[in-house]
Each structure stands twice: as C-alpha cells, then as structure tokens.
Design an enzyme around this catalytic site. Structure first.
Site, PDB file in Angstrom:
ATOM      1  N   ARG A  93     -10.798  20.902 -49.876  1.00  0.00           N
ATOM      2  CA  ARG A  93     -11.741  20.901 -51.003  1.00  0.00           C
ATOM      3  C   ARG A  93     -11.029  20.731 -52.344  1.00  0.00           C
ATOM      4  O   ARG A  93     -11.671  20.433 -53.346  1.00  0.00           O
ATOM      5  CB  ARG A  93     -12.565  22.191 -50.985  1.00  0.00           C
ATOM      6  N   GLN A  94      -9.712  20.914 -52.353  1.00  0.00           N
ATOM      7  CA  GLN A  94      -8.932  20.689 -53.574  1.00  0.00           C
ATOM      8  C   GLN A  94      -8.351  19.276 -53.518  1.00  0.00           C
ATOM      9  O   GLN A  94      -7.134  19.078 -53.493  1.00  0.00           O
ATOM     10  CB  GLN A  94      -7.823  21.730 -53.703  1.00  0.00           C
ATOM     11  N   LYS A 190     -28.849  19.953 -56.483  1.00  0.00           N
ATOM     12  CA  LYS A 190     -28.523  21.306 -56.929  1.00  0.00           C
ATOM     13  C   LYS A 190     -27.527  21.247 -58.093  1.00  0.00           C
ATOM     14  O   LYS A 190     -26.801  20.271 -58.275  1.00  0.00           O
ATOM     15  CB  LYS A 190     -27.941  22.149 -55.791  1.00  0.00           C
ATOM     16  N   ARG A 192     -24.370  23.477 -59.603  1.00  0.00           N
ATOM     17  CA  ARG A 192     -23.443  24.576 -59.340  1.00  0.00           C
ATOM     18  C   ARG A 192     -22.965  25.152 -60.670  1.00  0.00           C
ATOM     19  O   ARG A 192     -22.286  24.484 -61.450  1.00  0.00           O
ATOM     20  CB  ARG A 192     -22.260  24.090 -58.515  1.00  0.00           C
ATOM     21  N   ASP A 216     -23.819  19.193 -42.923  1.00  0.00           N
ATOM     22  CA  ASP A 216     -22.734  19.294 -43.898  1.00  0.00           C
ATOM     23  C   ASP A 216     -21.415  19.349 -43.146  1.00  0.00           C
ATOM     24  O   ASP A 216     -21.390  19.485 -41.917  1.00  0.00           O
ATOM     25  CB  ASP A 216     -22.924  20.545 -44.773  1.00  0.00           C
TER      26      ASP A 216
END
Length: 310
Positions: A93-94, A190, A192, A216
């Site tokens: 995710r980074q 959405k 965040r 997902d």
C-alpha cells in the site's frame, strides 16, 4: 524442485506441498534470545530450483526478515535458482509518495528481496500492478479472481447480482469480476478523511433489489467494507457479501464485520487465519494453494503461466 517455508503461513505451504506431491524441505527458522532471525537449511540445495513460500503479513517485519535471511541462506548454499513466493506482499500500500518526505516502501522491500538473493518473484493480487516494475527480476502477479469467481457462482449463481467496487481505485478489478459473471457494476464513491477511516459519500449505479457482492484486494480495518455495506443496504440492496483476496483483518476488524450487514466475507488463505477468523460466523476462507502450486510447477518446468491469469 524444492519448497521451503518460513513461519508466516505454514498451512498454505503444506497445502502447496500436498498438491505438488513434494515434501517441504527440512529447515530451521528460529530466533536468538534477542529475537534475531536465524535460518539453517538441513538439506542439500546446490543446483536446485528452490521456492520459498512466505507471506509478509503480521508481524510484517519479522516475516519479511525471515524471507530475506532464508533467501541469503539459499544463495550461499549455491541454489541454482531461488523464487520468492509471496502470496501477500506487505508494504504494497506504500507504492507512491503520499505526501512530502514520505517513503515508497514497496520499492524498498522489492530492492531488499532482490539483493537478498531472489532470482524471481511469484505473488498474488498486488495492491497496484505497477509494483511489478519495482523489481529488476522477473515477477509474476497471479490473480485470485478465478478462485473467487468460482465461489461466487457456486453460492449466488448468475442472476440478479451486482458487483460493487468499494472505492474508485478498485473499479478495474470490479469490472473484471462483473465481466466474468455477466453482472451489473456499481461503485462506492467515498472520501477518506484520514488513514484507516472512510466515509461513504455516494453510490454510482442501481443496487435497489439486487444481491450486492463487494470485491477488493485487501481488507484491513474493514471500515471501508462495513460503511459500504450499510450504504448499500440503505439504497435497497437485498443482501451484501464481500470477496477480498487478502484478509489482513487487524485489530477489531472481524468483530466489526460480524456487526455489519454483511452476510459473508470470503477471503483467501494468502494470510494465515487468526483465531478470530476461525471462529467467526460470517468470515470464510477459500484456498489459493492449487493456483500458486500450479504456477510454481510451470515456472520450474519453464512453461507458460499466462493461462493462470484468466
């Protein structure tokens, strides 16, 4: 061909070993008193094609270090080729600079794995496809879609289903599922506010009277999935289920899913199930061992693995 495993997901490695009818290579992966990782391989690996099965899941740093030390041990043991089989690639995710003076840790981990001695990487559903480009060695990114789509068909059939992406970033994935199932597509828009906290803003698509299936790649705190399920129910969805490749499910995520209007959360065994997952009434695992094992066999035999992406 030899298969090694660390401590991150031994049940998956054993399932892969059983599928290939090949015993796991004897090795010791242990800690010194100060928690340094030590690896000792008890079989000859000189000239062998070796696969190291190790997800870099919680505890991510310990499991990553186990992988790196094992790769180094194999390189120094003169293995002919070493493939790092990473069903769940931590730090994925980074994958970009999210702000000033922040790291791209997915690239750093790719460098570490390469320098440690991996000749190629086999992984599953990377958070972002471009992470393959972070490696300077051959990288195969398998998709869990064939396994999960089969489970959806068995439990839902093909009628009155809407595949839902819980955010805009997952639209390509959701569209691929919808195409396979000949189903409608909806998207959750959405916003965040901060890391780990999401707020559903709008639903793009018609979900009234539909059986909704959220798809997902990673479920961590489960806040996004639970908020999406509530929004879908309020919009008239008959039922809501979720299919996610990597069930990180940290903290109170399983309890959060149990309290949400989600009939089933289906995850793969890319990450070893915690006790909370095993006893949960609405979280279920499906295995990706045959998929990964078949890819390993084809890599070892120098055959194409591209058909496994379909």
């Amino acid at each position: 061909m030899k298969i090694l495993t660390g401590n991150s997901n031994r049940p998956l490695a054993e399932a892969i070993s059983a599928y290939l009818n090949l015993p796991l290579t004897q090795a010791a992966v242990r800690r010194f008193s100060d928690m340094e990782v030590f690896v000792e391989i008890h079989e000859n690996v000189r000239g062998e094609d070796v696969f190291v099965v190790q997800s870099t899941s919680f505890p991510a740093n310990d499991n990553l270090m186990e992988l790196l030390v094992t790769l180094d041990a194999l390189r120094r043991g003169s293995a002919r080729r070493v493939t790092a089989v990473i069903p769940y690639y931590g730090y994925a995710r980074q994958d970009r600079k999210s702000g000033p003076r922040t790291p791209i840790s997915a690239k750093l981990v790719a460098n570490l794995i390469t320098v440690a001695g991996a000749d190629r990487v086999l992984t599953l559903d990377l958070h972002a496809g471009q992470i393959q480009g972070f490696f300077d060695i051959p990288t195969d990114n398998l998709f869990a879609a064939p396994v999960l789509v089969k489970d959806i068909e068995q439990n839902f059939g093909r009628g009155n289903i809407t595949i839902v992406s819980p955010d805009v970033g997952g639209v390509v994935r959701a569209r691929a599922y919808a195409k396979r199932l000949d189903a409608d597509l909806a998207i959750i828009d959405k916003r965040r506010e901060k890391a780990g906290v999401s707020e559903v803003m709008n639903i793009i698509g018609d979900v009234d009277g539909k059986r909704c299936v959220l798809v997902d790649d990673i479920v961590d705190s489960a806040g996004t999935l639970c908020n999406a399920a509530v929004a879908l129910k309020e919009a008239g969805a008959v039922s809501v289920s979720a299919y996610v490749t990597h069930g990180v499910l940290s903290g109170g995520a399983v309890a959060r899913v149990s309290a949400a209007p989600i009939d089933w959360l289906v995850i793969t065994d890319s990450i070893m199930a915690t006790e909370a997952v095993r006893v949960s009434q609405n979280v279920r695992q499906v295995t990706i061992a045959p998929l990964i094992a078949e890819a390993m066999r084809r890599i070892s035999e120098e055959r194409s693995v591209s058909t496994l992406f379909d």
